[in-house]
Design a protein around this motif. Sequence first.
Motif, short mmCIF file in Angstrom:
data_model
loop_
_atom_site.label_atom_id
_atom_site.label_comp_id
_atom_site.label_asym_id
_atom_site.label_seq_id
_atom_site.Cartn_x
_atom_site.Cartn_y
_atom_site.Cartn_z
N GLU A 602 0.82 -1.22 0.00
CA GLU A 602 0.00 0.00 0.00
C GLU A 602 0.85 1.26 0.00
OE1 GLU A 602 -3.71 2.06 0.15
OE2 GLU A 602 -3.21 -0.03 -0.23
N ALA A 603 2.09 1.15 0.48
CA ALA A 603 2.94 2.33 0.62
C ALA A 603 3.16 3.03 -0.71
CB ALA A 603 4.28 1.94 1.25
N GLY A 604 3.34 2.26 -1.77
CA GLY A 604 3.57 2.87 -3.08
C GLY A 604 2.41 3.70 -3.55
N ARG A 605 1.19 3.24 -3.27
CA ARG A 605 0.01 3.99 -3.70
C ARG A 605 -0.20 5.26 -2.88
NH1 ARG A 605 -1.96 -1.39 -4.41
NH2 ARG A 605 -2.80 -1.45 -2.30
N LYS A 606 0.28 5.26 -1.63
CA LYS A 606 0.11 6.43 -0.78
C LYS A 606 1.30 7.39 -0.85
CE LYS A 606 -2.84 4.34 2.77
NZ LYS A 606 -2.97 4.06 4.22
#
Length: 674
Positions: A602-606
């Motif tokens: 999820e980190a990449g999308r945020k």
Amino acid sequence: MPVIHVLPREVAELIAAGEVIERPASIVKELVENAIDAGSTSISVEIQGGGIRYIRVTDNGCGIAPEDAPKAFLRHATSKVQLADDLDHIGTLGFRGEALASIAAVAHVEMMTRPAELELGALVRISGSEPAQVSDCGCPAGTTIVIRDIFYNVPARLKFLKRDVTEGNAVASIVDKIALSHPEISFQFIRDGKSLYRTPGDGELMGAVYTVLGREFAKSLIPVDYELGGIRVEGLTCRPMGSRAKRNMQHFFINGRYTQSKTCTAALERGYDGALMVGKFPACVLQLTMPCDQVDVNVHPAKIEVRFVNEKSVFDAVYFAVKSGIAAAEALSGKPEFEGKPASRAGLLSPFGTGKTASEPVSADPDVPRDVVEEAPAEEAASPCAPEPSPQRKAPRPEEPPAEQEPPVPGARVQVREEWLPPRRSQVRLDVEPDPLDFLDMDVPARVAAPCVYHLTEEPDSPPEEQRKPSASAGQETLLPGQQAAPSVQVFGEVFSTYILARIGEELVIIDKHAAHERILYNQLQENHQKLSPQMLLSSVQVPLSRQEHQAVLEHLSLFADLGFEAEDFGGSTILLRSMPALMGDEPPAALFADAVAALTEAGRKSVSALEEILHRMACRSAVKGGDQNRPEELQALVETISRDEQVRYCPHGRPVMLRYSKKELEKLFGRIQ
């Protein structure tokens, strides 16, 4: 073969004008900046038809001598720069000498100007490439410039202008920003015959913000005043709860000039790390003052972009200014104030026992003996947050098993062990059970008081009577010069098993216990993730993942190892988990690891770091939940931790930890006062 032509003057002026004058807002910006450079204390801006038909800018500045008035419309004619060296330390807003010449090339212009010492002024009329017409006139001291019919002679540019409303809004935005950059000047803005506002001009930034941006926005701001390395940052920034969905309310001014700086924007948003919800952005009105030779404003014809000699110094100044402003605004009434650098928060353990083992029971029995750490040096022993005298603790005998390994004994007395945990850099070694977060070997400047937490354990036998007697020296509370007593804490209870109702100092507070505990755990994990000890599992656990998650784990095995997860490929899309962080020993290993993996993807999308998102998830999973039943001692310990730790104000996702109401605010709500 093409022939090289020398362009006629009127063609060259139209080309040059296109670099400076894009729309009516560009004209207003150049004229108002010239008025500020003239030393004005009052400036009036009036537009009609979005500024396309009519613009008038009036100031009470120094004016222009009649013999120099026609020169003002010549290209590269200016009173602000003479030598090449002057470009290295530009202190005025205008300096290129192109604005009036560019405006006159594309519009009908009239200028009336008079220095205060003369009785008559000069009237200059100029349109396009026609020669200027100069005559005497009577006018007030200062300068008034009227612009009509922009791009009347450049229809190709005129058709690209937007509707009157849109162009008028662009002009209003420019006037707003300049009015905020100079609160010492009174600005009046008139649009289509209606006066929208007049700023006080008293030098108070809050008054200008209130007038220009409105009451509700002004109420959400907190003051900022900070200096670092010769760079001073002052102004206003918003409370985290006053954040917005876009960055359009971020205003930065460098030496009085409105600029768009990615460095300042990044530093501002970094200062709000952990205090804003995802998708929200802080708002601010910040003025940076620095030596003129440290910033280059001669980058773009519009002068809206700048370059810094030292980007890092600017970043640090803005970052620490915002951080200190937020910390000061979130300080509770009666909070201790230290001279010099405040004590670090490292070493705070969870009041819910997450830093230890989950088997430690609790009790509400108030009549119990107290047990503390071994005696520290005199200058570190006293703590302003000590609730009562504390006796000396005896070291446990080697043959005694750890307290957490003993099963609860029915009817046993309860021992409350009160630990004074030294923050960073302490040389004192606490004689307590081993903790997976080994941050007790750090030192801190002498006489800095340490925070306290409570651990509750059952003990079958009562301690000797002499251990119950408080020591005389430990009971004395010592305050440093300039330090105030710690705020008193009174917990009234819980509402809906989720919100704690308490009084801290002189404020009534409502605390979200999950958000507060999550922030405490996240701070521990963030500061000590490189020291997290792994806890080996009795039997390895297979964790099935998706193909994408499986690949992400294999690419970040070292990251998971640093966090205490010893994992390896088991084949297919399954990971074999052999250990987990000891701090999270109460959580199901497979679920905790799956949460960490989900955070990694999820980190990449945020657009946040993988480590940050994983720590967010781990803290959230391990924190006490809304609806959980907690004993009064646990709630008391949590509230006391919040009262002493300025960083526990917002959860890692940006939600507020507590709502605060002063006595005055409550009396207003109940209509007792107006």
